[in-house]
Design a protein around this motif. Sequence first.
Motif, mmCIF file in Angstrom:
data_model
loop_
_atom_site.group_PDB
_atom_site.id
_atom_site.type_symbol
_atom_site.label_atom_id
_atom_site.label_comp_id
_atom_site.label_asym_id
_atom_site.label_seq_id
_atom_site.Cartn_x
_atom_site.Cartn_y
_atom_site.Cartn_z
ATOM 1 N N GLU A 60 0.825 -1.213 0.000
ATOM 2 C CA GLU A 60 0.000 0.000 0.000
ATOM 3 C C GLU A 60 0.859 1.263 0.000
ATOM 4 O O GLU A 60 0.677 2.159 -0.831
ATOM 5 C CB GLU A 60 -0.933 -0.006 1.218
ATOM 6 N N SER A 61 1.810 1.345 0.938
ATOM 7 C CA SER A 61 2.579 2.592 1.034
ATOM 8 C C SER A 61 3.556 2.747 -0.126
ATOM 9 O O SER A 61 3.874 3.870 -0.526
ATOM 10 C CB SER A 61 3.289 2.699 2.391
ATOM 11 N N PRO B 65 11.086 8.424 2.007
ATOM 12 C CA PRO B 65 11.452 8.370 3.427
ATOM 13 C C PRO B 65 10.279 7.875 4.291
ATOM 14 O O PRO B 65 10.484 7.126 5.245
ATOM 15 C CB PRO B 65 11.820 9.827 3.750
ATOM 16 N N ALA B 66 9.044 8.251 3.927
ATOM 17 C CA ALA B 66 7.877 7.868 4.731
ATOM 18 C C ALA B 66 7.528 6.392 4.617
ATOM 19 O O ALA B 66 6.980 5.804 5.554
ATOM 20 C CB ALA B 66 6.663 8.714 4.337
ATOM 21 N N THR C 174 17.693 6.310 5.330
ATOM 22 C CA THR C 174 16.658 7.301 5.047
ATOM 23 C C THR C 174 17.221 8.573 4.439
ATOM 24 O O THR C 174 16.599 9.177 3.562
ATOM 25 C CB THR C 174 15.880 7.615 6.343
ATOM 26 N N GLU C 175 18.427 8.961 4.891
ATOM 27 C CA GLU C 175 19.006 10.179 4.329
ATOM 28 C C GLU C 175 19.345 10.022 2.854
ATOM 29 O O GLU C 175 19.102 10.935 2.047
ATOM 30 C CB GLU C 175 20.272 10.571 5.100
ATOM 31 N N ALA C 176 19.888 8.869 2.500
ATOM 32 C CA ALA C 176 20.218 8.632 1.095
ATOM 33 C C ALA C 176 18.950 8.608 0.238
ATOM 34 O O ALA C 176 18.928 9.102 -0.895
ATOM 35 C CB ALA C 176 20.986 7.316 0.942
ATOM 36 N N TYR D 79 9.258 10.381 -4.949
ATOM 37 C CA TYR D 79 9.740 9.066 -4.531
ATOM 38 C C TYR D 79 10.886 8.665 -5.437
ATOM 39 O O TYR D 79 11.171 9.330 -6.438
ATOM 40 C CB TYR D 79 8.615 8.029 -4.606
ATOM 41 N N THR D 80 11.533 7.560 -5.072
ATOM 42 C CA THR D 80 12.543 6.976 -5.938
ATOM 43 C C THR D 80 12.286 5.469 -5.959
ATOM 44 O O THR D 80 11.238 5.004 -5.521
ATOM 45 C CB THR D 80 13.973 7.345 -5.462
ATOM 46 N N GLU D 81 13.236 4.685 -6.507
ATOM 47 C CA GLU D 81 13.038 3.241 -6.575
ATOM 48 C C GLU D 81 14.047 2.552 -5.672
ATOM 49 O O GLU D 81 15.215 2.918 -5.654
ATOM 50 C CB GLU D 81 13.225 2.742 -8.013
#
Lengths: 116, 116, 116, 116
Positions: free
Chosen positions: A42-43, C31-32, C60-62, C73-75
């Motif tokens: 989901e997220s 990050p979330a 998380t920082e990267a 977002y990224t992958e």
Amino acid sequence: MEPTDAHRATFELGIKFGALYHQFAGTPISPASAAELASAIESAIENQPHCEEVSVGMKTEAIETAVDPDVGYTEFTGEFADVEILVDYEGLEARGVMEMDDGYPRMRLVGIDDTA
Amino acid sequence: MEPTDAHRATFELGIKFGALYHQFAGTPISPASAAELASAIESAIENQPHCEEVSVGMKTEAIETAVDPDVGYTEFTGEFADVEILVDYEGLEARGVMEMDDGYPRMRLVGIDDTA
Amino acid sequence: MEPTDAHRATFELGIKFGALYHQFAGTPISPASAAELASAIESAIENQPHCEEVSVGMKTEAIETAVDPDVGYTEFTGEFADVEILVDYEGLEARGVMEMDDGYPRMRLVGIDDTA
Amino acid sequence: MEPTDAHRATFELGIKFGALYHQFAGTPISPASAAELASAIESAIENQPHCEEVSVGMKTEAIETAVDPDVGYTEFTGEFADVEILVDYEGLEARGVMEMDDGYPRMRLVGIDDTA
């Protein structure tokens, strides 16, 4: 014909379904790990552009039945979850579901709402 | 609003793009193996319902640049291919492309034709 | 030479690393959503035979640095997580890590312990 | 115990099996597209470090039986291919196979040869 925002909304909705299925099909799953996988799916997919809400309902009983006791898990595939996705593209909301239909996980466009 | 066949065509088109990307992203790829991967992606996704044609053009130069000589390969991702897909849903043809747009592999609905 | 249980333990350990990477590479991540993906990866791979423990530490920082603010977002890929896996095959414990090494996510066998 | 090159060879061999399976499980496949997928899997995984040879034998009859005529394809999974992989790590050759064993696609370390 020139694509409208409603066509773009349904295009975006389709992308989410294809992404969800082919990213996570094959993931090792058991009754105990199914809930965490559902939350992560989901997220993850909600990160994608225009994606408002993804809801993954794991069919724990079907997973339990599929698990060979000697192996302890099975692989995630369409028969183990009901999925609902809502996309919003420029005020056009497209909603779809993935449900089993005669043994095949059918992705289906349910409706489009103009909320603008 | 009630979905039309054109909405269903663009929904189906989106599914193919999401499936293609998330099935094959991460595949080890080199200039030498890119052509075989392109052919396999095309024939795999063309298996899906309503899918008429998939065309994957590998960017061999971009792959070559990305390959670390000490490692010998990189991973398939959107920056290494231009993709075009044609779906036919009940005589409604929807066509889309995936192309790099400002560093992001953008999937874009190009047009819908009523061939009925 | 005839494979020993220690060879089988390291073979099993390798399977878990390859499975983890190629199942989840390409997953949309922010990050979330990173923590939920980490939990799901751990419990999914722990389902596999002889797998004792999987630990996924998201960077998380990267991830935050890699996220284009226009995209959000990224992958998921190897540069965004440190991974440690412990396998137990017939009392032979094999432990490995995946860490970035000169820009490449290196999977490395750390040690084998005979706990029998 | 300190890992030897033979342990590292079997670790690398395991990585290739896990990668192969979890990269390509879920790919749409039909009797007509199976050969191109087999070639692409072989050349993709052979890109990986220390990988000498990958051989994927598609079980066309099993695929044909699994295809629902109304759908026209199925999804690639372990029951549709026999796989053999050879890794060479510093002169240590490790060989393994994936074969169906009691309904489960079992990855098995076959042998290690010191060719140095």
